[in-house]
Enzyme design. Structure first.
Site, mmCIF file in Angstrom:
data_model
loop_
_atom_site.group_PDB
_atom_site.id
_atom_site.type_symbol
_atom_site.label_atom_id
_atom_site.label_comp_id
_atom_site.label_asym_id
_atom_site.label_seq_id
_atom_site.Cartn_x
_atom_site.Cartn_y
_atom_site.Cartn_z
ATOM 1 C CD GLU A 97 -2.714 1.114 2.438
ATOM 2 O OE1 GLU A 97 -3.613 1.916 2.652
ATOM 3 O OE2 GLU A 97 -2.432 0.095 3.250
ATOM 4 C CG ASP A 98 1.386 2.728 3.211
ATOM 5 O OD1 ASP A 98 0.440 3.241 2.621
ATOM 6 O OD2 ASP A 98 1.217 2.427 4.508
#
Length: 726
Positions: free
Chosen positions: A95-96
């Site tokens: 996600e990051d």
């Protein structure tokens, strides 16, 4: 080299001979049960995760990598396998960070990638609001859980560490996260039997939502009166002595209540702090199941048991696999003594739930707690497939997370666990969706009861079905389980759609008759072209749209027969379509597409006309309705309808009754209406003075003949001065 390859090729943070940071050493110590080669995998996962999250910090200012490593430590404390711990370290990378699923698969295998993907949020998708995004994330997580239960273990550990470090968040964020934790994640931990994590999540959530209340309760617990502590010791010594005399090997511990459990009990049972704390709690852990019942006899001999406060969760385990004997004794100081008796294995499962016996300890065998958890997840997956939206599904999950349950027996002796206040209809849907959809009544312990009858633990339930039976909207008012609610809604939508298709077909046929044709005689190519032009996947969708008022049947009919006119170079004016004199007959049971106007309350036998309303279908009015003049301004929306010969059911109507203001007059009118086999929906005073009252009664009748009978019975009463239909 891609960003992912750069991350994987990155050297270990710091020099190779440097000692790892303290938080990594704590993880390695917690994972001491893993072989050396697997602990080296953890070290490599930390190195890759640290490189991927390089430059990222938490709101507290710490390097971001400290969070996923702390999540892995929570899971290591639970004794999870190396794949789960590696996935926990990398759970935020997709996600990051630039790290890709392919890169994780190359480094650690496809299973780790699936676990990481299962807990990845959907922040990159566009949702209407945060609430819908969270609900959709939860739905995705559930699907991943159905493939591998370790996904939820990682998610719970992630939430636990976030709650432990909630102080860096804003006040609004703290309240939102704490509320979500108490409503969703703590109940899930309880449903999976993970009581240690559940208890900490609840206490941290309570502290975040109500810091002052938490602080006051915590201080009161710490500063308990000396007399209470001495009483606790005396009772513990007496129980230990009695158990030792019976040569029972045991472990006896006193149970300390948390601020959250005290607050919940005070709030739910309206008790004071002193009343809640005036209970002594003990847990007795013994070697075997036989020892549990032996110990039960010992404590009952030491102190008298309170009637109806004994629960045997060993013979009938809770849905999350929890097993224990619960009893409440009358103590020597006038206070109740709560005692739980269980084996060491039961105690382990009670504390850690599905994490207690993970497959790596048993050569891949699934434990009973895991089987129950997997069954619950599978039921939720079945429910979410039938649910219209993520938010609706999330609400159903909340319903299913009720902590209190009832345990019921099928005719074959199988045990079903249902939420508190479950009804016979909930039981029917728990057996099978088809059983619920066709249920008409139930037998509870041999006695015939209605479907809305609430059930109690230990009852034997048999469902009576009929093929002609179908779900009713009223069922939603008394079912409590998520599966029942979802199944009823899905079936009602299906029935409404079928009714809409049938009515739409009749309406379109009437319009085509005016064009001297019918739907069967319209060329299939022309129908297909119309459906394609207006983006209808099937003819049924068009017919349903007609019934719901989203398309006018006359316009659709014109379009279907206008083939020649469409090819002409010059447009010509289409002549108005003469209406067919034949009425569309209705029974009043057409779900979702026929409704009855509140302004005139038509009943079978009245002369009626339908008004086509967008999104609502046909609204039925009486021909003498005072609003008719307004609706005549849109003649294209009028539908010629009439009553079918087979009209069943009750229909609302209203009467104005004038009666003397004398004691008991209203009761006489109500009795007369009841004797005429009619029900009063509601009543309201229209006019009232010292002598006479004018009251509007809204009642239910079968037809005009039934209404006339009701009015005759009421008119015979001496207290009644006048009766008229409104």
């Amino acid at each position: 080299m891609t960003p992912s390859e750069t991350v994987l090729a990155s050297p270990l943070p710091g020099a190779s001979d440097d000692a790892p940071p303290d938080y990594v050493r704590e993880l390695e110590q917690a994972a001491h049960y893993l072989p050396l080669a697997q602990r080296e995998q953890l070290h490599r996962a930390w190195a890759i995760g640290a490189a991927a999250h390089a430059g990222q910090t938490r709101k507290s200012g710490e390097p971001y990598i400290t969070h996923p490593v702390a999540v892995a430590k929570v899971l290591a404390d639970q004794g999870l396998d190396v794949e789960t711990l590696v996935a926990a370290i990398l759970h935020d990378t997709l996600e990051d960070t630039p790290l890709t699923p392919e890169a994780i698969t190359t480094g650690f295998g496809a299973t780790v990638t699936e676990l990481v993907d299962g807990v990845t949020k959907l922040d990159k998708l566009q949702f209407r609001d945060r609430q819908e995004a969270n609900a959709e994330s939860f739905r995705k997580m559930l699907l991943a859980m159905s493939r591998d239960l370790r996904v939820i273990l990682i998610k719970l550990a992630d939430r636990l560490h976030n709650m432990r470090t909630l102080g860096a968040q804003s006040t609004e964020a703290r309240r939102r996260i704490a509320t979500e934790t108490l409503e969703i994640y703590a109940p899930i931990a309880q449903r999976l039997g993970m009581n240690l994590i559940k208890a900490e999540l609840q206490d941290l959530g309570f502290r975040a939502l109500h810091p002052w209340r938490h602080a006051v309760l915590e201080k009161r617990i710490r500063t308990q009166p000396v007399m209470r502590r001495e009483s606790m010791v005396q009772i513990e010594a007496q129980l230990a002595q009695k158990l030792a005399k019976e040569k029972l090997q045991h472990r006896l511990v006193s149970r300390v209540k948390s601020p959250w459990s005290i607050y919940s009990k005070m709030h739910a049972e309206h008790k004071s702090f002193t009343q809640v704390m005036d209970v002594f709690g003990f847990r007795i852990v013994v070697g075997t199941v036989a020892d549990c019942y032996h110990a039960l006899g010992v404590v009952h001999a030491a102190y008298k048991p309170l009637d109806a406060r004994f629960r045997d969760f060993i013979a009938i385990p809770k849905a999350n696999g929890y097993q224990s004997l619960h009893t409440v004794l009358f103590g020597p100081y006038g206070s109740p003594i709560e005692v739980q008796i269980r084996t060491e294995d039961m105690d382990l499962i009670a504390e850690k739930g599905i994490a207690a016996h993970w497959s790596y300890k048993h050569g891949g065998n699934t434990s009973g707690a895991q089987s129950r958890a997997q069954g619950w997840i599978n039921n939720l997956v079945e429910s979410q497939r039938a649910t219209g939206s993520s938010l609706e599904f999330l609400e159903n999950v909340k319903v299913d997370l009720f902590p209190d349950e009832v345990y019921l027996f099928t005719p074959k002796g199988d045990i079903l666990a249902l939420p508190r206040n479950a009804t016979a209809l909930d039981f029917a849907y728990a057996v099978h969706t088809d059983v619920g959809n066709h249920a008409v009544a139930a037998r509870v312990d041999g006695k015939l009861v209605p479907l809305r009858n609430k059930l109690a633990s230990g009852q034997r339930v048999e469902i009576i079905t009929a093929r002609s039976s179908a779900p009713k909207p009223q069922w939603l008012e008394f079912v409590v389980s998520g599966k029942a609610r979802t199944s009823i809604r899905q079936q009602l939508k299906q029935l409404e759609h079928e009714d809409a298709v049938q009515l739409g077909h009749r309406m379109l046929d009437r319009a085509l008759e005016a064009q001297a044709t019918s739907l069967e005689r319209v060329p299939a190519q022309r129908v297909d072209a119309f459906l394609h032009e207006h983006r209808y996947p099937r003819l049924e969708a068009l017919l349903a749209d007609i019934a719901l008022g989203n398309r006018m049947p006359a316009q659709v009919a014109q379009a279907l027969v206008r083939e020649k006119a469409a090819r002409q170079k010059t447009a010509r004016v289409v002549e108005p379509i003469p209406r067919s004199e034949e009425n569309i007959l209705i029974t009043g049971a057409e779900r979702g597409v026929i409704s009855f106007a509140q302004c005139c309350l038509p009943i079978p036998g009245d002369d009626i006309m339908g008004y086509h309303t967008t999104g609502k279908g046909i609204v039925v009015h009486r021909l003498d309705c005072p609003n008719l003049a307004e609706y005549r301004k849109s003649p294209d929306r009028w539908v010629a309808i009439g009553w079918d010969r087979k009209v069943t059911g009750d229909f609302p109507t209203a009467m104005r009754i004038e009666l003397d203001n004398r004691p008991g007059a209203l009761a006489q009118v109500a009795a007369a209406i009841a004797e005429a086999e009619s029900n009063i929906d509601r009543l309201e005073y229209i006019e009232r003075d010292t002598n006479i009252s004018a009251i509007r009664f809204q009642i239910e009748v079968r037809d005009r003949k039934h209404l006339a009978e009701v009015m005759r019975r009421v008119r015979r009463l001496k207290v009644v001065l006048g009766v008229a239909r409104i």
